[in-house]
Scaffold this motif. Structure first.
Motif, PDB file in Angstrom:
ATOM      1  N   UNK A 107     -54.869 -12.321 -33.599  1.00  0.00           N
ATOM      2  CA  UNK A 107     -54.511 -13.282 -32.551  1.00  0.00           C
ATOM      3  C   UNK A 107     -55.708 -13.678 -31.682  1.00  0.00           C
ATOM      4  N   UNK A 108     -56.883 -13.164 -32.003  1.00  0.00           N
ATOM      5  CA  UNK A 108     -58.074 -13.461 -31.201  1.00  0.00           C
ATOM      6  C   UNK A 108     -58.664 -14.817 -31.574  1.00  0.00           C
ATOM      7  N   UNK A 109     -59.416 -15.383 -30.620  1.00  0.00           N
ATOM      8  CA  UNK A 109     -60.082 -16.654 -30.876  1.00  0.00           C
ATOM      9  C   UNK A 109     -59.211 -17.870 -30.653  1.00  0.00           C
ATOM     10  N   UNK A 110     -58.041 -17.683 -30.053  1.00  0.00           N
ATOM     11  CA  UNK A 110     -57.122 -18.812 -29.840  1.00  0.00           C
ATOM     12  C   UNK A 110     -56.921 -19.135 -28.366  1.00  0.00           C
ATOM     13  N   UNK A 111     -57.791 -18.593 -27.500  1.00  0.00           N
ATOM     14  CA  UNK A 111     -57.702 -18.904 -26.077  1.00  0.00           C
ATOM     15  C   UNK A 111     -56.879 -17.925 -25.260  1.00  0.00           C
ATOM     16  N   UNK A 112     -56.352 -16.887 -25.884  1.00  0.00           N
ATOM     17  CA  UNK A 112     -55.511 -15.944 -25.148  1.00  0.00           C
ATOM     18  C   UNK A 112     -56.312 -15.103 -24.159  1.00  0.00           C
ATOM     19  N   UNK A 113     -57.574 -14.798 -24.478  1.00  0.00           N
ATOM     20  CA  UNK A 113     -58.411 -14.048 -23.537  1.00  0.00           C
ATOM     21  C   UNK A 113     -58.592 -14.804 -22.234  1.00  0.00           C
ATOM     22  N   UNK A 114     -58.823 -16.106 -22.355  1.00  0.00           N
ATOM     23  CA  UNK A 114     -58.953 -16.958 -21.164  1.00  0.00           C
ATOM     24  C   UNK A 114     -57.633 -16.989 -20.394  1.00  0.00           C
ATOM     25  N   UNK A 115     -56.545 -17.086 -21.136  1.00  0.00           N
ATOM     26  CA  UNK A 115     -55.221 -17.130 -20.503  1.00  0.00           C
ATOM     27  C   UNK A 115     -54.932 -15.836 -19.744  1.00  0.00           C
ATOM     28  N   UNK A 116     -55.367 -14.696 -20.307  1.00  0.00           N
ATOM     29  CA  UNK A 116     -55.179 -13.418 -19.623  1.00  0.00           C
ATOM     30  C   UNK A 116     -55.826 -13.456 -18.237  1.00  0.00           C
ATOM     31  N   UNK A 117     -57.062 -13.943 -18.163  1.00  0.00           N
ATOM     32  CA  UNK A 117     -57.738 -14.025 -16.862  1.00  0.00           C
ATOM     33  C   UNK A 117     -57.036 -15.016 -15.941  1.00  0.00           C
ATOM     34  N   UNK A 118     -56.665 -16.176 -16.464  1.00  0.00           N
ATOM     35  CA  UNK A 118     -56.010 -17.200 -15.635  1.00  0.00           C
ATOM     36  C   UNK A 118     -54.721 -16.681 -15.021  1.00  0.00           C
ATOM     37  N   UNK A 119     -53.910 -16.015 -15.817  1.00  0.00           N
ATOM     38  CA  UNK A 119     -52.623 -15.508 -15.322  1.00  0.00           C
ATOM     39  C   UNK A 119     -52.818 -14.437 -14.251  1.00  0.00           C
ATOM     40  N   UNK A 120     -53.747 -13.516 -14.488  1.00  0.00           N
ATOM     41  CA  UNK A 120     -53.957 -12.441 -13.510  1.00  0.00           C
ATOM     42  C   UNK A 120     -54.568 -12.979 -12.227  1.00  0.00           C
ATOM     43  N   UNK A 121     -55.515 -13.908 -12.343  1.00  0.00           N
ATOM     44  CA  UNK A 121     -56.135 -14.479 -11.145  1.00  0.00           C
ATOM     45  C   UNK A 121     -55.133 -15.287 -10.329  1.00  0.00           C
ATOM     46  N   UNK A 122     -54.293 -16.073 -11.003  1.00  0.00           N
ATOM     47  CA  UNK A 122     -53.270 -16.852 -10.290  1.00  0.00           C
ATOM     48  C   UNK A 122     -52.311 -15.920  -9.554  1.00  0.00           C
ATOM     49  N   UNK A 123     -51.973 -14.837 -10.180  1.00  0.00           N
ATOM     50  CA  UNK A 123     -51.089 -13.854  -9.558  1.00  0.00           C
ATOM     51  C   UNK A 123     -51.777 -13.196  -8.359  1.00  0.00           C
ATOM     52  N   UNK A 124     -53.040 -12.816  -8.531  1.00  0.00           N
ATOM     53  CA  UNK A 124     -53.784 -12.150  -7.456  1.00  0.00           C
ATOM     54  C   UNK A 124     -53.891 -13.052  -6.224  1.00  0.00           C
ATOM     55  N   UNK A 125     -54.042 -14.360  -6.448  1.00  0.00           N
ATOM     56  CA  UNK A 125     -54.160 -15.302  -5.330  1.00  0.00           C
ATOM     57  C   UNK A 125     -52.898 -15.331  -4.469  1.00  0.00           C
ATOM     58  N   UNK A 126     -51.772 -14.972  -5.064  1.00  0.00           N
ATOM     59  CA  UNK A 126     -50.503 -14.985  -4.323  1.00  0.00           C
ATOM     60  C   UNK A 126     -50.331 -13.741  -3.451  1.00  0.00           C
ATOM     61  N   UNK A 127     -51.132 -12.730  -3.703  1.00  0.00           N
ATOM     62  CA  UNK A 127     -51.007 -11.488  -2.936  1.00  0.00           C
ATOM     63  C   UNK A 127     -51.782 -11.606  -1.627  1.00  0.00           C
ATOM     64  N   UNK A 128     -51.176 -11.161  -0.577  1.00  0.00           N
ATOM     65  CA  UNK A 128     -51.775 -11.280   0.758  1.00  0.00           C
ATOM     66  C   UNK A 128     -53.082 -10.499   0.855  1.00  0.00           C
ATOM     67  N   UNK A 129     -54.130 -11.200   1.325  1.00  0.00           N
ATOM     68  CA  UNK A 129     -55.393 -10.536   1.628  1.00  0.00           C
ATOM     69  C   UNK A 129     -56.364 -10.397   0.475  1.00  0.00           C
ATOM     70  N   UNK A 130     -55.956 -10.743  -0.747  1.00  0.00           N
ATOM     71  CA  UNK A 130     -56.846 -10.584  -1.905  1.00  0.00           C
ATOM     72  C   UNK A 130     -57.878 -11.718  -1.931  1.00  0.00           C
ATOM     73  N   UNK A 131     -59.156 -11.343  -1.961  1.00  0.00           N
ATOM     74  CA  UNK A 131     -60.237 -12.338  -1.968  1.00  0.00           C
ATOM     75  C   UNK A 131     -61.112 -12.261  -3.217  1.00  0.00           C
ATOM     76  N   UNK A 132     -61.025 -11.147  -3.947  1.00  0.00           N
ATOM     77  CA  UNK A 132     -61.870 -10.951  -5.128  1.00  0.00           C
ATOM     78  C   UNK A 132     -61.060 -10.318  -6.261  1.00  0.00           C
ATOM     79  N   UNK A 133     -61.541 -10.540  -7.472  1.00  0.00           N
ATOM     80  CA  UNK A 133     -60.997  -9.843  -8.642  1.00  0.00           C
ATOM     81  C   UNK A 133     -62.154  -9.138  -9.330  1.00  0.00           C
TER      82      UNK A 133
END
Length: 194
Positions: A107-133
Motif C-alpha cells: 500500500x506504499x507509494x500511493x500518498x497514504x504517508x502524506x495523508x497520515x501527517x495531514x490527518x494528525x496535524x489537522x487533529x492536533x490543531x483542534x486541541x487547545x494550546x498545541x503549537x508544534x508537532x
C-alpha cells in the motif's frame, strides 16, 4: 478498496489487536529491526486507548487494518520522550507527538504517508494550546549489516512535509531481531510548527 478511518479515545480499543500485529510486522524491517511481542504491544497501545486526546488514522482494505498512524499530546507520553523537550526549555503541553506510521508494503507509494501527517496535524490543531508537532525516528549506522541494499531514507519525505531535524534525541530500549538481549537505541526528533 482502501478507506481511511479516524478513531479517537475509547474507540481505539476496538483496533488494539490489529494495531499490535501490524506494528510487530512492520517494525521487524530495517531500520527498527524490532523483535516485538503482543503482550508488550497491547500494553504500549493502551496509552492511546486511555487518552481522550489520542488519534489513530487507520487504513482499511475490505475491513482489514493494513496501515495505521498514531498520535497524542506529548504531555501524555512517557518520560523518555518528554525529557529532551523539557531539558531544552519547551512546554510539552504545546506539542503533539506523532508516534508512528505503519503501512504494509503493498500500500506504499500511493500518498497514504502524506495523508497520515495531514490527518494528525489537522487533529492536533483542534486541541487547545498545541503549537508544534513532532515525531522521532531511530538512528542507525550507515553501514548496518542488516540494512537492505535498496533501502531509501524517509528523511526527504519528512522534509517535504515541513519537518526539520532537531538536535533533540532520546534513548529507547528494545530487542533487535538478530540479538538475544534488549539494547538502547538513539531516537532523533523531528519538529514542525503548526
Amino acid at each position: 478498496m482502501t478507506q481511511i478511518q479516524v478513531v479517537t479515545g475509547a474507540q481505539i480499543n476496538e483496533f488494539l489487536d490489529a494495531l499490535a500485529v501490524l506494528r510487530i510486522a512492520i517494525f521487524r524491517d530495517f531500520p527498527y529491526l524490532y523483535e516485538g511481542t503482543l503482550e508488550y504491544e497491547k500494553s504500549y497501545l493502551s496509552t492511546y486507548a486511555n487518552s481522550k486526546d489520542a488519534i489513530v488514522v487507520l487504513v482499511l482494505d475490505n475491513g482489514k487494518v493494513v496501515g495505521a498512524s498514531t498520535g497524542l499530546p506529548l504531555s501524555e507520553e512517557t518520560i523518555e520522550f518528554k525529557q529532551p523537550f523539557i531539558d531544552a526549555g519547551y512546554n510539552v503541553d504545546e506539542i503533539f507527538y506523532c508516534a508512528e506510521s505503519v503501512l504494509l508494503s503493498a500500500y506504499r507509494g500511493s500518498g497514504l504517508g502524506k495523508r497520515f501527517f495531514e490527518e494528525r496535524e489537522a487533529y492536533a490543531k483542534q486541541l487547545e494550546g498545541i503549537t508544534h508537532v513532532c515525531f522521532c525516528a531511530v538512528v542507525r549506522e550507515e553501514q548496518h549489516l542488516l540494512k537492505p541494499n535498496d533501502y531509501k531514507s524517509l528523511e526527504p519525505f519528512w522534509m517535504s512535509q515541513g519537518y526539520s531535524k532537531t538536535k533533540l534525541t532520546c534513548e529507547y530500549v528494545w530487542r533487535d531481531i538478530d540479538k538475544t538481549v534488549d539494547s538502547a537505541k538513539t531516537m532523533q526528533f523531528w519538529m514542525k510548527s503548526l
